[in-house]
Design a protein around this motif. Structure first.
Motif, PDB file in Angstrom:
ATOM      1  N   GLY A  48       0.822  -1.216   0.000  1.00 29.11           N
ATOM      2  CA  GLY A  48       0.000   0.000   0.000  1.00 29.11           C
ATOM      3  C   GLY A  48       0.852   1.261   0.000  1.00 29.11           C
ATOM      4  N   LEU A  49       1.898   1.260   0.832  1.00 31.78           N
ATOM      5  CA  LEU A  49       2.791   2.425   0.864  1.00 31.78           C
ATOM      6  C   LEU A  49       3.531   2.603  -0.457  1.00 31.78           C
ATOM      7  CD1 LEU A  49       4.277   2.118   4.463  1.00 31.78           C
ATOM      8  CD2 LEU A  49       2.654   3.829   3.616  1.00 31.78           C
ATOM      9  N   ALA A  50       4.038   1.506  -1.017  1.00 34.65           N
ATOM     10  CA  ALA A  50       4.755   1.591  -2.293  1.00 34.65           C
ATOM     11  C   ALA A  50       3.823   2.045  -3.409  1.00 34.65           C
ATOM     12  CB  ALA A  50       5.383   0.238  -2.631  1.00 34.65           C
ATOM     13  N   GLY A  51       2.598   1.488  -3.415  1.00 31.08           N
ATOM     14  CA  GLY A  51       1.635   1.900  -4.441  1.00 31.08           C
ATOM     15  C   GLY A  51       1.268   3.370  -4.311  1.00 31.08           C
ATOM     16  N   GLY A  52       1.090   3.835  -3.088  1.00 30.07           N
ATOM     17  CA  GLY A  52       0.789   5.252  -2.879  1.00 30.07           C
ATOM     18  C   GLY A  52       1.941   6.147  -3.292  1.00 30.07           C
ATOM     19  N   PHE A  53       3.169   5.719  -2.975  1.00 32.93           N
ATOM     20  CA  PHE A  53       4.340   6.512  -3.371  1.00 32.93           C
ATOM     21  C   PHE A  53       4.456   6.587  -4.886  1.00 32.93           C
ATOM     22  CE2 PHE A  53       8.857   6.747  -4.474  1.00 32.93           C
ATOM     23  CZ  PHE A  53       9.189   7.954  -3.860  1.00 32.93           C
ATOM     24  N   ILE A  54       4.288   5.444  -5.553  1.00 35.25           N
ATOM     25  CA  ILE A  54       4.381   5.422  -7.021  1.00 35.25           C
ATOM     26  C   ILE A  54       3.261   6.247  -7.631  1.00 35.25           C
ATOM     27  CG2 ILE A  54       4.165   3.912  -9.031  1.00 35.25           C
ATOM     28  CD1 ILE A  54       5.643   1.764  -7.388  1.00 35.25           C
ATOM     29  N   ALA A  55       2.058   6.136  -7.082  1.00 31.38           N
ATOM     30  CA  ALA A  55       0.946   6.931  -7.610  1.00 31.38           C
ATOM     31  C   ALA A  55       1.213   8.419  -7.431  1.00 31.38           C
ATOM     32  CB  ALA A  55      -0.351   6.534  -6.908  1.00 31.38           C
ATOM     33  N   GLY A  56       1.809   8.790  -6.307  1.00 30.52           N
ATOM     34  CA  GLY A  56       2.134  10.200  -6.081  1.00 30.52           C
ATOM     35  C   GLY A  56       3.216  10.708  -7.005  1.00 30.52           C
ATOM     36  N   LYS A  57       4.218   9.881  -7.277  1.00 33.21           N
ATOM     37  CA  LYS A  57       5.313  10.299  -8.153  1.00 33.21           C
ATOM     38  C   LYS A  57       4.907  10.337  -9.618  1.00 33.21           C
ATOM     39  CE  LYS A  57       8.729  11.139  -5.474  1.00 33.21           C
ATOM     40  NZ  LYS A  57       9.293  12.466  -5.406  1.00 33.21           N
TER      41      LYS A  57
END
Length: 147
Positions: A48-57
Motif C-alpha cells: 500500500g505504501l509503495a503503491g501510494g508513493f508510485i501513484a504520487g510520483k
C-alpha cells in the motif's frame, strides 16, 4: 481418415483434456493457497505504501488523478473477485458431480443383495446380570445410578 479412427482420436483428446483440467484445478488451488498465505499484514502495508508513493510520483496533473486510481483499483479488484467466484463455481460443480457419483454407487450397492454366506447370522444379545457387574464408568462418575 476413417470414422472409427476419428472417434478414437476425439476420445483420446477428451481424456487428455480431462487430465489437464484436473491438473489445472490442482495447480490453481495450490496457487490460491500460497497467494493467501503470502499476504501477511506487513506485506499488505508495504504494498500500500509503495503503491501510494508510485501513484504520487507518477501523477501527472490533469491526466491521472486520485479518482482514476481508485477506479482502476476497483476494476482490478472486481476482476479478481469474479475470477475467484468462477473458480468457486467450478469447484462446487465438481464436488456436486462427485457427490452424485457417490450417491449412485451407494444406490447400486444397496440394490444388489448380499450373498447368504456374507450375511451375519442373527445371534441373541448376551445378557449380563447388572447386579453382578459394577456400575458403568458414566454411572460411577455420577453418584446416582440409573438402575
Amino acid at each position: 481418415m476413417k470414422f472409427g479412427a476419428l472417434q478414437r482420436r476425439v476420445k483420446r483428446c477428451e481424456q487428455v483434456m480431462a487430465v489437464r483440467i484436473g491438473e489445472t484445478q490442482d495447480n490453481w488451488g495450490v496457487l490460491s493457497q500460497v497467494w493467501r498465505q503470502g499476504w501477511s499484514p506487513l506485506r499488505i502495508v508495504l504494498v500500500g505504501l509503495a503503491g501510494g508513493f508510485i501513484a504520487g510520483k507518477l501523477e501527472v496533473p490533469g491526466k491521472v488523478n486520485g479518482a482514476r486510481w481508485l477506479q482502476m483499483v476497483g476494476s482490478v479488484s472486481s476482476l479478481f473477485a469474479s475470477a475467484q467466484a468462477a473458480f468457486a463455481t467450478v469447484v462446487a460443480a465438481q464436488a456436486a458431480e462427485t457427490a452424485d457419483d457417490a450417491a449412485d454407487q451407494a444406490d447400486e450397492a444397496t440394490e444388489q443383495p448380499a450373498p447368504a454366506a456374507a450375511r451375519p447370522a442373527a445371534q441373541p444379545a448376551p445378557t449380563v446380570d447388572t447386579e453382578l457387574r459394577g456400575p458403568r464408568p458414566a454411572e460411577a462418575a455420577t453418584e446416582m445410578s440409573e438402575r
